[in-house]
Design a protein around this motif. Structure first.
Motif, PDB file in Angstrom:
ATOM      1  N   LEU A 483       1.861   1.829  -2.678  1.00  0.00           N
ATOM      2  CA  LEU A 483       1.448   0.446  -2.488  1.00  0.00           C
ATOM      3  C   LEU A 483       0.420   0.006  -3.523  1.00  0.00           C
ATOM      4  CD1 LEU A 483       1.766  -2.009  -0.528  1.00  0.00           C
ATOM      5  CD2 LEU A 483      -0.201  -1.102   0.733  1.00  0.00           C
ATOM      6  N   VAL A 484      -0.559   0.861  -3.791  1.00  0.00           N
ATOM      7  CA  VAL A 484      -1.699   0.472  -4.631  1.00  0.00           C
ATOM      8  C   VAL A 484      -1.524   0.926  -6.081  1.00  0.00           C
ATOM      9  CG1 VAL A 484      -4.221   0.535  -4.826  1.00  0.00           C
ATOM     10  CG2 VAL A 484      -3.140   0.601  -2.569  1.00  0.00           C
ATOM     11  N   GLY A 485      -0.763   2.014  -6.295  1.00  0.00           N
ATOM     12  CA  GLY A 485      -0.500   2.467  -7.656  1.00  0.00           C
ATOM     13  C   GLY A 485      -1.419   3.565  -8.141  1.00  0.00           C
ATOM     14  N   PHE A 500     -12.732  -0.245  -5.210  1.00  0.00           N
ATOM     15  CA  PHE A 500     -11.388  -0.748  -4.922  1.00  0.00           C
ATOM     16  C   PHE A 500     -11.381  -2.028  -4.083  1.00  0.00           C
ATOM     17  CE2 PHE A 500     -11.196   3.871  -5.438  1.00  0.00           C
ATOM     18  CZ  PHE A 500     -10.329   3.965  -6.519  1.00  0.00           C
ATOM     19  N   ILE A 501     -12.546  -2.508  -3.722  1.00  0.00           N
ATOM     20  CA  ILE A 501     -12.660  -3.734  -2.921  1.00  0.00           C
ATOM     21  C   ILE A 501     -13.276  -4.831  -3.785  1.00  0.00           C
ATOM     22  CG2 ILE A 501     -13.594  -4.773  -0.811  1.00  0.00           C
ATOM     23  CD1 ILE A 501     -11.611  -2.500  -0.331  1.00  0.00           C
ATOM     24  N   THR A 502     -12.735  -6.044  -3.702  1.00  0.00           N
ATOM     25  CA  THR A 502     -13.304  -7.155  -4.474  1.00  0.00           C
ATOM     26  C   THR A 502     -14.742  -7.422  -3.996  1.00  0.00           C
ATOM     27  OG1 THR A 502     -12.442  -8.772  -2.907  1.00  0.00           O
ATOM     28  CG2 THR A 502     -11.054  -8.241  -4.809  1.00  0.00           C
ATOM     29  N   LYS A 503     -15.590  -7.906  -4.918  1.00  0.00           N
ATOM     30  CA  LYS A 503     -17.015  -8.073  -4.628  1.00  0.00           C
ATOM     31  C   LYS A 503     -17.265  -8.974  -3.422  1.00  0.00           C
ATOM     32  CE  LYS A 503     -19.018  -7.145  -9.188  1.00  0.00           C
ATOM     33  NZ  LYS A 503     -19.853  -7.670 -10.277  1.00  0.00           N
ATOM     34  N   PRO A 528      -9.132  -5.834   1.989  1.00  0.00           N
ATOM     35  CA  PRO A 528      -8.550  -6.054   0.657  1.00  0.00           C
ATOM     36  C   PRO A 528      -8.648  -4.811  -0.233  1.00  0.00           C
ATOM     37  CG  PRO A 528     -10.732  -7.036   0.782  1.00  0.00           C
ATOM     38  CD  PRO A 528     -10.472  -6.412   2.122  1.00  0.00           C
ATOM     39  N   LEU A 529      -7.603  -4.545  -0.979  1.00  0.00           N
ATOM     40  CA  LEU A 529      -7.572  -3.441  -1.953  1.00  0.00           C
ATOM     41  C   LEU A 529      -7.074  -3.980  -3.293  1.00  0.00           C
ATOM     42  CD1 LEU A 529      -6.000  -0.441   0.018  1.00  0.00           C
ATOM     43  CD2 LEU A 529      -8.327  -0.576  -0.868  1.00  0.00           C
ATOM     44  N   MET A 530      -7.607  -3.429  -4.400  1.00  0.00           N
ATOM     45  CA  MET A 530      -7.154  -3.791  -5.745  1.00  0.00           C
ATOM     46  C   MET A 530      -6.154  -2.744  -6.239  1.00  0.00           C
ATOM     47  SD  MET A 530      -8.618  -6.628  -6.342  1.00  0.00           S
ATOM     48  CE  MET A 530      -8.166  -6.804  -8.067  1.00  0.00           C
ATOM     49  N   THR A 531      -4.975  -3.196  -6.646  1.00  0.00           N
ATOM     50  CA  THR A 531      -3.989  -2.255  -7.185  1.00  0.00           C
ATOM     51  C   THR A 531      -4.400  -1.820  -8.589  1.00  0.00           C
ATOM     52  OG1 THR A 531      -2.600  -3.905  -8.258  1.00  0.00           O
ATOM     53  CG2 THR A 531      -2.213  -3.499  -5.907  1.00  0.00           C
ATOM     54  N   LYS A 532      -3.768  -0.791  -9.036  1.00  0.00           N
ATOM     55  CA  LYS A 532      -4.067  -0.294 -10.380  1.00  0.00           C
ATOM     56  C   LYS A 532      -3.739  -1.340 -11.434  1.00  0.00           C
ATOM     57  CE  LYS A 532      -3.460   3.831 -13.233  1.00  0.00           C
ATOM     58  NZ  LYS A 532      -2.816   5.183 -13.306  1.00  0.00           N
ATOM     59  N   ALA A 533      -2.757  -2.203 -11.120  1.00  0.00           N
ATOM     60  CA  ALA A 533      -2.349  -3.253 -12.058  1.00  0.00           C
ATOM     61  C   ALA A 533      -3.257  -4.490 -11.971  1.00  0.00           C
ATOM     62  CB  ALA A 533      -0.910  -3.656 -11.776  1.00  0.00           C
ATOM     63  N   GLY A 534      -4.309  -4.421 -11.145  1.00  0.00           N
ATOM     64  CA  GLY A 534      -5.255  -5.533 -11.038  1.00  0.00           C
ATOM     65  C   GLY A 534      -4.893  -6.574 -10.006  1.00  0.00           C
TER      66      GLY A 534
END
Length: 870
Positions: A483-485, A500-503, A528-534
């Protein structure tokens, strides 16, 4: 007439003030009448009258301006009460105070005595004449107490009353007596402070009893000793003498710490005494003393702050126990450690083994001689764990203990065993750190089982991830990778929130994790999670506390769902709500604000950042409305919605605004209730107007009353109170017709109310009311339908006039007309006969029944001669 004794003929036309008021009150009474004649009415004026028999009676009067129908002042009318008995009762109260068996005295605002009862005279010896008008503090209080007594009087004169104040007085014979006093503010009938009154008790004997308590302390069978603020001994009872060997003369005035405490304990003992000198008391303090014979004894002491009667700290007193024998018992505990059935081992400050009990010997295979003095980490821990184990030991050597640390040991046979350990700081009797002790469990089998669970988690088809107690990722399954990469290697050991979490979500995510680490789990948390692709993904997560086999929390695990698409749709809805031109706000299941649109920001003054996550009821609702608002929210959270609820909010500027709100239950896609949303209107101005209307109605000089749709009274203004004699409390909620209207009129009155409740209003209706004194009042009333803002009928309101005298006068006029010796008749606007007196009946031969309602001209006047047939 009954009250004063004069008949109407004896008083009518006479000057009230000159002929019926005593000389000393004429000016005051005339002033009240003159004011009323200028339109300024007076309430509750004490008004003296002289009866025909020469008796003076006291009347409490409401002086009301009397006006004609054009509003011109034509006189003054007063409604009064005979308060002669009440004034006699007040004199009786004064007599009771004077004859009370407790000393009662008081002062005016200048501190001069103006109350001094018989008991005070007996107690102190001064007569009333000898004290009245004299300064209580300056002339009857000892100099050392004058300041504190004056302070109590000054507070009472400011409205701050004092209970149980010890108050010294000097008797006429020069003796000092102690009085325990309640100092009470004295006020006149307008609430203005006019002095202080005190009711006391002679506690001279009680103080003597306190001296007796001192004797009991000295004879107690426990050592009791104490020091003054300089640390010098001033309490040393007989038990302390027996225990330590020093007599009272040998210790009193000596410095306790410097002369009787061993050097190594002086600093610690002085700290305890200094803390108690600041009011910070210590319980169960081990306190060493040196006996006269040089023996050290251990005392377990409660160090208690000592205060004088004003509460000032004057020293420290301790009640102790000899625990010398207990210390010997502690040595016995060391033996118990060695024979415990759990492995217990420890190291000194250098990491060398100095504790190794029998169970540790059996588990690891090394006997005591083979490990004692050896470095635990270097010789018995595998290389891959040496750094982490050393870190745990170093922290414990700095006072930071570690619970449930997995601690690997190598057995003598070369096998690795896993130990779950509590690493505890070890201290000597002075509190100095001398090493680390650990009590452990063999968890080798449990570790193998956990690896099996780890395999199941990794292959699950839902994203599963988790963190340890420090927020670092320690679970990251294959679905999470897809899912996240990020691979497992890229996330394990990294901080989930920071990396991995937005500010904008880091604070809230950290809060959820912290709560779960405290055992408070969260369901359906948007994470919220940030994927490796942003790319930012939204995950709906169940954050679950992770525990070891002892129930200790070791981290957080979450099982989630990708809700990115659903969130995009919700944002569209959120934008519509935020830009609406009505205030919209809402709360979650815990009552915390989750919705606060732009219109709400403008209305209340708080930005979204200032309210989101705050408790709506506790922080924005006034205390007196919190229970009611919380009830509406709780009902909505139970699925019971409320319409048109008046909802008070406090603005940022401190102003209170009233909002008319529809409280609607908020549900998620499964239908589960997740909060409450309200769409409102600011009705502050409308409520202010309503209150103004209410005030105008209540203070109107015409009787105004009303009923709800059930006929129960809900409006009863001051004029109605004065007119009927019933206060609001006795009529509100009662049935008007059933309880206040005579039976023969109830049906007619109920008919008028029922018509108004159907929108058919009635003007100039004669409305009878029964006064509290069982008198019948006639009220000419306009019965008006009362409606709410939606136009729904909610009751009837009537504005009336007291026409009792007018009705009586009309009956008198009717009687005069009917009995006149001249024929009198009349017609209404249709020419129909409605007046036909007895003389007309006699003269014409037609009875009243014959003519009433018939046309006078057509039926009784000849057409050709235009004259009456009689």
């Amino acid at each position: 007439m009954r009250l004063v004794g004069y008949t109407i003929s004896e008083v009518m036309g006479k000057n009230l003030v000159q002929e019926f008021i005593t000389k000393e009150y004429r000016a005051a009474v005339k002033a009240v009448l003159d004011k009323a004649l200028r339109g300024k009415e007076t309430a509750n004026f004490e008004f003296p009258l002289i009866t025909k028999n020469g008796v003076r009676i006291e009347v409490l009067l409401n002086a009301t301006t009397r006006r004609d129908e054009q509003g011109n002042v034509i006189g003054v009318v007063g409604i009064g009460q005979d308060i002669t008995a009440r004034l006699a009762q007040e004199r009786e109260y004064s007599k009771l105070i004077d004859s009370a068996n407790a000393p009662i005295f008081g002062v005016d605002t200048l501190g001069r005595v103006n109350v001094w009862n018989q008991c005070a005279r007996k107690l102190v010896g001064y007569s009333t004449a000898e004290v009245m008008g004299y300064s209580l503090v300056k002339e009857f209080i000892t100099k050392d107490y004058q300041a504190s007594v004056q302070a109590v009087l000054d507070k009472a004169l400011d409205g701050v009353e004092t209970a149980n104040f010890e108050f010294p007085l000097i008797t006429k014979a020069g003796a000092r007596i102690e009085v325990l006093l309640n100092a009470t503010t004295r006020r006149n009938e307008h609430g203005k402070v006019i002095g202080v009154v005190g009711i006391g008790q002679d506690i001279t004997a009680r103080l003597a009893q306190e001296r007796e308590y001192s004797k009991l302390i000295d004879n107690a069978n426990a050592p009791i000793f104490g020091v003054d603020t300089q640390g010098r001994v001033n309490v040393w009872n007989q038990c302390a003498m027996k225990l330590v060997g020093y007599s009272l003369d040998e210790v009193m005035g000596k410095n306790l710490v410097q002369e009787f405490i061993t050097k190594e304990y002086r600093a610690a003992v002085k700290t305890v005494l200094d803390e108690a000198m600041t009011g910070n008391e210590t319980a169960n303090f081990e306190f060493p003393l040196i006996t006269k014979h040089g023996i050290r004894i251990e005392v377990l002491l409660n160090a208690t702050t000592r205060r004088d009667e004003q509460g000032n700290i004057i020293g420290v007193v301790g009640i102790g126990q000899d625990i010398t024998g207990r210390i010997a018992q502690e040595r016995e505990y060391s033996k118990l450690i060695d024979t415990a059935n759990a492995p217990i081992f420890g190291v000194d400050t250098k990491g060398s083994v100095n504790v190794w009990n029998q169970c540790a010997r059996k588990l690891v295979g090394y006997n005591t001689d083979e490990v004692m003095g050896k470095n635990l980490v270097e010789e018995f821990i595998t290389e891959d764990y040496q750094a982490s184990v050393q870190a745990v030991l170093d922290r414990a050597l700095h006072g930071e203990e570690t619970a449930n640390f997995e601690f690997p040991l190598i057995t003598k046979a070369g096998a690795r065993i896993e130990i779950l350990l509590n690493a505890t700081t070890r201290r000597d009797e002075h509190g100095n750190i001398i090493g680390v002790v650990g009590i452990g469990q063999d968890i080798t089998f449990r570790i193998a089982q956990e690896r099996e669970y780890s395999n199941l988690i990794n292959n699950a088809n839902a994203p599963i991830f988790g963190v340890d107690n420090e927020g670092m990722v320690n679970v990251w399954n294959q679905c999470a990778m897809n899912l996240v990469g990020y691979s497992t290697e890229e996330v394990m050991g990294h901080r989930l929130v920071e990396e991995f979490i937005t500010k904008d979500y880091q604070a809230s995510v950290q809060t959820v994790l912290d709560k779960a680490l405290d055992g408070v789990e969260t369901a359906n948390f948007e994470f919220p999670l940030m994927t490796k692709a942003g790319v930012r993904l939204e995950v709906l997560l169940n954050a679950t506390t992770r525990r070891d086999e002892q129930g200790n929390i070791i981290g957080v695990v979450g099982i989630g769902q990708d809700i990115t698409g659903r969130i995009a749709q919700e944002r569209e809805y959120s934008k519509l709500i935020d830009s609406a031109n009505a205030p919209i706000f809402g709360v979650d299941n815990e009552g915390k604000v989750t919705i606060w649109n732009q219109c709400a920001v403008k209305s209340v003054g708080y930005s979204s950042e200032e309210v989101m996550g705050k408790n709506l009821v506790q922080q924005f609702i006034t205390p007196e409305h919190r229970a009611r608002v919380q009830s509406v929210i709780d009902q909505a959270l139970a699925g019971e919605e409320t319409a048109n609820f008046e909802f008070p909010l406090i603005t940022k500027a401190g102003a209170r605004i009233e909002v008319l709100l529809n409280a609607t239950t908020r549900r998620d896609e499964q239908g589960s209730i997740i909060g409450v949303v309200g769409i409102g209107q600011d009705i502050t101005g409308r409520l202010a107007q309503e209150r103004e209307y209410t005030r105008l109605i209540d203070t109107a000089n015409a009787p105004i009353f009303g009923v709800d749709i059930h006929g129960r009274v809900n409006v009863w203004n001051q004029c109605a109170v004065r007119l009927s004699g019933y206060p609001s409390e006795e009529v509100m909620g009662h049935y008007l017709v059933r309880e206040f209207i005579r039976m023969e009129h109830q049906e007619k009155v109920q008919g008028v109310l029922d018509q108004a409740l159907h929108g058919e209003e009635t003007a100039n209706f004669d409305f009878p009311l029964m006064t509290k004194g069982k008198n019948r009042l006639e009220v000419l009333l306009n019965a008006t339908t009362r409606r709410d803002e939606q136009g729904n009928i909610i009751g009837v309101v009537g504005i009336g006039q007291d026409i009792t005298e007018r009705i009586a006068q009309e009956r008198e006029f009717s009687k005069l007309i009917d009995s006149a010796n001249a024929p009198i008749f009349g017609v209404d606007t249709d020419g129909k006969v409605n007046v036909w007196n007895q003389c007309a009946s006699t003269l014409t031969g037609f009875s009243t029944a014959d003519v009433f309602g018939r046309k006078l001209v057509e039926d009784f006047v000849s057409a050709e001669r235009v004259c009456l047939i009689f």
